[in-house]
Write a protein that holds these residues in place. Structure first.
Motif, mmCIF file in Angstrom:
data_model
loop_
_atom_site.group_PDB
_atom_site.id
_atom_site.type_symbol
_atom_site.label_atom_id
_atom_site.label_comp_id
_atom_site.label_asym_id
_atom_site.label_seq_id
_atom_site.Cartn_x
_atom_site.Cartn_y
_atom_site.Cartn_z
ATOM 1 N N THR A 122 0.822 -1.198 0.000
ATOM 2 C CA THR A 122 0.000 0.000 0.000
ATOM 3 C C THR A 122 0.862 1.256 0.000
ATOM 4 O O THR A 122 1.990 1.237 0.525
ATOM 5 C CB THR A 122 -0.917 0.010 1.241
ATOM 6 N N HIS A 180 -6.796 -0.220 -0.061
ATOM 7 C CA HIS A 180 -7.428 0.299 -1.268
ATOM 8 C C HIS A 180 -8.149 -0.795 -2.058
ATOM 9 O O HIS A 180 -8.330 -0.695 -3.263
ATOM 10 C CB HIS A 180 -6.419 1.049 -2.138
ATOM 11 N N LEU A 208 -14.295 1.395 -0.533
ATOM 12 C CA LEU A 208 -12.881 1.013 -0.477
ATOM 13 C C LEU A 208 -12.288 1.235 0.911
ATOM 14 O O LEU A 208 -12.729 2.112 1.664
ATOM 15 C CB LEU A 208 -12.079 1.827 -1.494
ATOM 16 N N ASN A 251 -9.745 2.940 2.537
ATOM 17 C CA ASN A 251 -8.761 4.016 2.401
ATOM 18 C C ASN A 251 -8.331 4.559 3.758
ATOM 19 O O ASN A 251 -7.779 5.641 3.856
ATOM 20 C CB ASN A 251 -9.321 5.153 1.530
#
Length: 625
Positions: A585, A593, A607, A609
């Motif tokens: 990531t 993600h 998602l 995030n």
């Protein structure tokens, strides 16, 4: 035997199997594959080699046509689809396991920029002497979390044909949906209140205790869509909707019959509609022809809405497939627009007591991290008429399936993931069914909502609307470790796993691992298999923890920036533990993600995030169990 020699030994066994292929008669297929599965559990073949060899073996035995990739769409994971898509050559009469072309021919280099990378198959594995272990969800001890309690759910309130006590209590999504709405920061459920009677809506702040809000549609109730009578439905929260009034999508298969009256009676009962709030819905758009218990899901990797359409032939219940970029436009199909998709196969064994052939009752899915996560609802009988004479629910159970192209399903574990209890008096005795969205992500756990039926042996009738077979439906939860579908684990104390060539644009390597009494270390190899300094085994700080989000670090290196977009392999060295997933990531938080199924506390959309921040936001939920 040391790991290297054991891998060589296994490779020799595989060569023996491949060389024997030409000698296998068609009538020996089942015995051969059964023996191959047995060998894998004994530590002979499958845990040690990339699954591609096995898939080629299976296809050659089964008679399925090999699908040739010819300049089709290239997916996020490097898989290239055939030019003709969806495939039109699936044989509806074959009972062999579905072929999975990308396992037989994986990409030479696999991009891993989206999501956690799961070990549910051998797509990522070049070699290993670890074994694959499958894990089951555990049913919540406080189940059911939603049961028939209100007048609406107990049945008969809106339908005059339910007379003289012939109503059937139910509070079941079937599929409906359970989603975490990040805008309102609550769980939302769409479900069937009263068997084949009403669509209803519920809210929860903790996912356990549910409120039935009084809505402005039918006074004093949580009913929605009073003009439609549900046989089944699916609701998806569309985080990518371009229009606010299309944030929620619903596909509803309407119940048909002389007993039911609706403002939308047409020759086929499917309808698609959209909503801004999940309560007030647009004018229904009639679909093309379909069978009951059809469902939908969204494949965000390809930005396609998938209609999973019930189909029946001599082999029993199965599925046909329809995809479209536009949800409402995709509802308008002709029979020629559909392709045969999949059904149960001979690895779906009959119930030993019931003895009926297994059938595919439903197939629902959701994007989870880097894959499409599916639940095959397998019907084991008894036939409807037998169940109705006894007032017992039919036996259906949920089995896991995985896809990396959205069409072909890999089903390595045929044990039920969420089983029916089969016990008289149990709330989920039978008719176990999935929920739209499949699961929510709550910290380090996945919550799988599901429906189950107790039945009513006091209601014996041949009329499906009145039979105790469909009485007393409720909703519960089954819980699994995050990414916990399958893990790689040593046969004895230690083992090694080397990935296929990978590429990434991130900077930080994270793992999901359970090894508090062992350790995990990682080294990184270049295109020629040489260890890349400083990412050596000696430089790697060992992880000895039970953690679903743990960073791998090396001395003398801040991150993996030097390897960005280069072709590399990871080599994992594991002692006394289970490795579930890994990912690279750009964020130090560990945000993958990838997709988070039906969402969860701490997430702001479809998602991941937020990484560890979402875990922190979900800390409260650990106190509920």
């Amino acid at each position: 035997m040391n790991p290297e020699k054991r891998e060589i030994s296994i490779a020799k066994r595989v060569l023996v199997i491949n060389n024997s292929m030409s000698k296998i008669r068609k009538t020996d297929r089942r015995k051969f594959l059964k023996d191959a599965v047995f060998a894998s559990t004994a530590g002979f073949a499958i845990p040690y080699i990339a699954h591609g060899t096995q898939e080629i073996l299976k296809d050659a035995v089964s008679g399925h046509k090999q699908i040739q990739n010819e300049s089709g769409e290239t997916l996020y994971n490097g898989i290239q689809l055939p030019k003709i898509w969806p495939p039109k050559d699936m044989d509806s009469m074959l009972t062999e396991p579905m072929p999975v072309p990308y396992l037989a021919s994986p990409p030479r280099v696999i991009p891993i920029n989206i999501g956690r990378q799961l070990f549910v198959d051998d797509f990522l594995i070049e070699s290993t002497n670890l074994k694959r272990v499958f894990h089951k969800a555990q049913k919540y001890i406080g189940n059911p979390v939603l049961k028939p309690e209100t007048t609406l759910e107990k049945g008969g309130v809106n339908n005059s044909w339910y007379a003289n006590g012939h109503y059937l209590p139910a509070a079941v999504p079937k599929d409906g949906g359970v989603w975490w709405d990040s805008q309102d920061k609550v769980f939302k459920m769409w479900y069937e209140a009263g068997w084949l009677e009403n669509m209803a809506y519920a809210l929860s702040t903790d996912g356990i205790h549910w409120e039935r809000p009084h809505l402005d549609i039918q006074e004093g109730t949580n009913r929605i869509l009073p003009k439609l009578i549900p046989n089944s439905s699916t609701v998806f929260l569309d985080h990518f909707a371009n229009k606010p009034n299309e944030r929620f999508k619903m596909f509803l298969c309407q119940e048909m019959g002389d007993f039911f009256k609706s403002n939308y009676i047409l020759p086929n009962p499917g309808y698609s509609m959209v909503s801004s709030d999940g309560i007030h819905w647009s004018e229904p758009v009639p679909t093309g022809p379909l069978g009951d218990r059809s469902t939908i899901f969204y494949n965000p990797f390809r930005k396609k809405w998938i209609y999973s359409i019930r189909y029946g032939n001599a082999g029993g219940r199965a599925r046909r497939y329809r995809e479209h970029s536009n949800f409402l436009e995709g509802a308008k199909w002709n029979d020629d627009d559909l392709v045969f998709w999949t059904g149960a196969d001979y690895l779906d064994l009959p119930d030993p007591v019931i003895g009926e052939k297994a059938q595919l009752y439903n197939l629902s899915a959701v994007a989870y991290e880097s894959i499409m996560l599916g639940l095959h609802e397998i019907h084991l009988g008894p036939p409807n008429d037998v169940c109705m004479k006894l007032g017992i629910p039919k036996t259906t159970e949920l089995k896991l399936s995985y896809s990396r192209d959205g069409f072909h399903w890999h089903r390595p574990d045929r044990e039920p993931f969420i089983p029916a209890t089969r016990k008289p008096g149990s709330w989920d005795r039978g008719y176990v069914q999935s929920v739209g969205g499949i699961c929510v992500v709550v910290g380090d756990k996945l919550w799988f909502y599901y429906s189950g039926f107790q039945g009513d042996e006091g209601k014996i009738t041949s009329q499906v609307k009145f039979s105790g077979t469909y009485a007393n439906g409720s909703t519960g939860i089954a819980i699994l470790r995050r990414d916990g579908f399958a893990s790689m684990s040593p046969y004895n104390n230690s083992g090694i796993l080397t990935t296929r060539p990978l590429s990434f644009s991130g900077r930080y390597l994270f793992v999901n691992v359970d090894c508090p009494k062992g350790s995990l270390k990682v080294e990184i190899l270049d295109q020629k298999g040489r260890v890349i300094s400083p990412f050596t085994l000696d430089n790697c700080s060992p992880v000895s923890a039970d953690s679903t989000i743990s960073r791998i670090r090396w001395n003398n290196s801040e991150d993996l920036s030097a390897l960005k977009l280069k072709e590399v392999r990871f080599r994992f060295h594991l002692e006394n533990g289970h490795l579930y997933s890994f990912w690279v990531t750009p964020d130090e938080s560990g945000a993958s993600h990838g997709y988070v199924a039906a969402g969860g506390p701490g997430y702001t959309g479809a998602l991941d995030n937020r990484g560890l921040s979402a875990y922190n936001d979900a800390t409260y939920f650990k106190t509920l169990f």
